[in-house]
Design a protein around this motif. Structure first.
Motif, mmCIF file in Angstrom:
data_model
loop_
_atom_site.group_PDB
_atom_site.id
_atom_site.type_symbol
_atom_site.label_atom_id
_atom_site.label_comp_id
_atom_site.label_asym_id
_atom_site.label_seq_id
_atom_site.Cartn_x
_atom_site.Cartn_y
_atom_site.Cartn_z
ATOM 1 N N ILE A 105 0.734 -1.280 -0.037
ATOM 2 C CA ILE A 105 -0.028 0.195 -0.068
ATOM 3 C C ILE A 105 0.846 1.193 -0.095
ATOM 4 N N THR A 106 1.929 1.098 0.645
ATOM 5 C CA THR A 106 2.819 2.253 0.787
ATOM 6 C C THR A 106 3.423 2.890 -0.715
ATOM 7 N N GLY A 107 3.802 1.713 -1.377
ATOM 8 C CA GLY A 107 4.348 1.800 -2.685
ATOM 9 C C GLY A 107 3.324 2.082 -3.732
ATOM 10 N N PHE A 108 1.986 1.650 -3.504
ATOM 11 C CA PHE A 108 0.816 2.217 -4.210
ATOM 12 C C PHE A 108 0.627 3.679 -4.173
ATOM 13 N N LEU A 109 0.646 4.251 -2.778
ATOM 14 C CA LEU A 109 0.366 5.535 -2.575
ATOM 15 C C LEU A 109 1.481 6.280 -3.099
ATOM 16 N N HIS A 110 2.797 5.795 -2.963
ATOM 17 C CA HIS A 110 3.977 6.625 -3.776
ATOM 18 C C HIS A 110 3.777 6.963 -5.299
ATOM 19 N N PHE A 111 3.494 5.540 -5.740
ATOM 20 C CA PHE A 111 3.509 5.762 -7.445
ATOM 21 C C PHE A 111 2.226 6.626 -7.796
ATOM 22 N N ASN A 112 0.990 6.547 -6.716
ATOM 23 C CA ASN A 112 0.116 7.288 -7.270
ATOM 24 C C ASN A 112 0.224 8.849 -7.140
ATOM 25 N N LEU A 113 1.009 9.239 -6.082
ATOM 26 C CA LEU A 113 1.727 10.756 -5.858
ATOM 27 C C LEU A 113 2.394 11.087 -7.025
ATOM 28 N N LEU A 114 3.234 9.965 -7.613
ATOM 29 C CA LEU A 114 4.448 10.538 -8.554
ATOM 30 C C LEU A 114 3.552 10.646 -10.148
ATOM 31 N N THR A 115 2.378 10.016 -10.416
ATOM 32 C CA THR A 115 1.902 9.657 -11.628
ATOM 33 C C THR A 115 0.568 10.291 -11.739
ATOM 34 N N ARG A 116 -0.295 10.529 -10.674
ATOM 35 C CA ARG A 116 -1.662 11.221 -10.651
ATOM 36 C C ARG A 116 -1.823 12.626 -10.165
ATOM 37 N N ASN A 117 -0.547 13.096 -9.990
ATOM 38 C CA ASN A 117 -0.695 14.505 -9.453
ATOM 39 C C ASN A 117 -0.207 15.344 -10.572
ATOM 40 N N GLN A 118 -1.009 16.122 -11.186
ATOM 41 C CA GLN A 118 -0.526 17.017 -12.516
ATOM 42 C C GLN A 118 0.770 17.692 -12.172
ATOM 43 N N ARG A 119 0.819 18.433 -11.013
ATOM 44 C CA ARG A 119 1.792 19.284 -10.639
ATOM 45 C C ARG A 119 3.356 18.492 -10.659
ATOM 46 N N MET A 120 2.861 17.192 -9.814
ATOM 47 C CA MET A 120 4.257 16.190 -9.462
ATOM 48 C C MET A 120 4.611 15.321 -10.699
ATOM 49 N N GLU A 121 3.634 15.326 -11.394
ATOM 50 C CA GLU A 121 3.984 14.308 -12.708
ATOM 51 C C GLU A 121 5.015 15.070 -13.677
ATOM 52 N N ARG A 122 4.966 16.432 -13.687
ATOM 53 C CA ARG A 122 5.905 17.175 -14.541
ATOM 54 C C ARG A 122 7.186 17.065 -14.073
ATOM 55 N N VAL A 123 7.731 16.867 -12.614
ATOM 56 C CA VAL A 123 8.666 16.632 -12.131
ATOM 57 C C VAL A 123 9.003 15.305 -11.995
ATOM 58 N N THR A 124 8.091 14.340 -11.975
ATOM 59 C CA THR A 124 8.421 12.699 -12.271
ATOM 60 C C THR A 124 8.905 12.443 -13.453
ATOM 61 N N LYS A 125 8.535 13.094 -14.495
ATOM 62 C CA LYS A 125 9.049 12.982 -15.972
ATOM 63 C C LYS A 125 10.459 13.328 -16.013
ATOM 64 N N ASP A 126 10.790 14.354 -15.310
ATOM 65 C CA ASP A 126 12.261 14.675 -15.370
ATOM 66 C C ASP A 126 13.056 13.755 -14.700
ATOM 67 N N ILE A 127 12.390 13.106 -13.683
ATOM 68 C CA ILE A 127 13.238 12.262 -12.671
ATOM 69 C C ILE A 127 13.589 10.976 -13.628
ATOM 70 N N VAL A 128 12.834 10.391 -14.139
ATOM 71 C CA VAL A 128 12.720 9.196 -14.518
ATOM 72 C C VAL A 128 13.517 9.179 -16.012
#
Length: 264
Positions: A105-128
């Motif tokens: 569940i912790t992993g699922f919540l983490h990936f949800n924040l990385l990929t399902r938040n419009q603001r965060m996803e812009r950062v996530t794309k740069d990270i990966v």
């Protein structure tokens, strides 16, 4: 990155990664401003100079608090897990699940924040998309998991809790044995998930948090000393858990908190 490099990075993360935004210190203001700039324009387009300008301070002061730009990512990753823990800690769900379920569940919540938040996803794309940033994020996660596991094992030994709730409960209580296994499990499990995320973004697809969690969980448990077949047999139950109303409420709370963290 070699072992000495990982341990050095982890020590930096241990010392500098916790955010206390409510204190409103100069350091916290710099980090909070950097997060907002990353969300607005991306990590790559945000410079130390632009962070300094937004904070109405000097680049020298920004670099004093963050000698490496990657340190902002270390702190952001830690902040994500703090948001999850804060939303999760006092719920009935937190008290009713076992260690494997909590890991999933912790992993699922983490990936949800990385990929399902419009603001965060812009950062996530740069990270990966960056090997350096992905390595930095994984180092931060190694440090967090090590601290959690070591603390839990100390509680078991002291009698504060009756059984280990970490993934490494079957290992001897020896840091020299524990640390390499944690590193291997986090690097393989999270690294594989981040590579899948990058692949999906390259093909203009939105990564699925559930698939990412299944991948990371499968690799992670296989390397951590737990029974891999038993762990994977539990997946149908874990899928039901991640679609429950209780978890949806936690997802909503963490998403609101993250949006607040990344908004002007």
């Amino acid at each position: 990155m070699n072992d000495s490099g990982r341990h050095s990075a982890a020590s930096v993360t241990n010392r500098d990664s916790t955010m206390h935004l409510r204190r409103n210190t100069t350091r916290d203001t710099i980090y909070a401003t950097a997060f907002k700039l990353f969300a607005a324009q991306g990590y790559g387009k945000t410079t130390m100079s632009s962070i300094a300008q937004a904070c109405n301070t000097t680049k020298t002061l920004v670099q004093y608090h963050a000698p490496r730009k990657e340190m902002f990512i270390d702190v952001l990753v830690t902040s994500l897990f703090e948001l999850i823990e804060s939303a999760f800690a006092h719920t009935e769900l937190s008290r009713s699940i076992d260690s494997l379920e909590r890991l999933y569940i912790t992993g699922f919540l983490h990936f949800n924040l990385l990929t399902r938040n419009q603001r965060m996803e812009r950062v996530t794309k740069d990270i990966v998309a960056s090997r350096r940033l992905t390595e930095s994020m994984i180092d931060a996660e190694i440090s967090l998991v090590t601290q959690t596991s070591t603390h839990a094992r100390h509680q078991v030994r002291s009698g504060a809790i009756n059984e280990a709730f970490t993934m490494w409960s079957s290992f001897v209580d020896d840091h020299d044995v524990l640390q390499p296994r944690i590193e291997q499990a986090v690097v393989a499990g999270q690294g594989g998930a981040y590579e899948l995320m990058h692949h999906e973004y390259l093909h203009h697809r939105s990564p699925d948090p559930g698939s990412l969690t299944d991948l990371s969980y499968g690799i992670f448990t296989g390397l951590s000393g737990e029974s891999h077949s038993e762990s994977m047999h539990a997946l149908p139950t874990l899928h039901e858990l991640r679609s429950s109303k209780a978890l949806r409420a936690i997802i909503d709370e963490t998403q609101r908190s993250l949006t607040s963290l990344l908004s002007d």
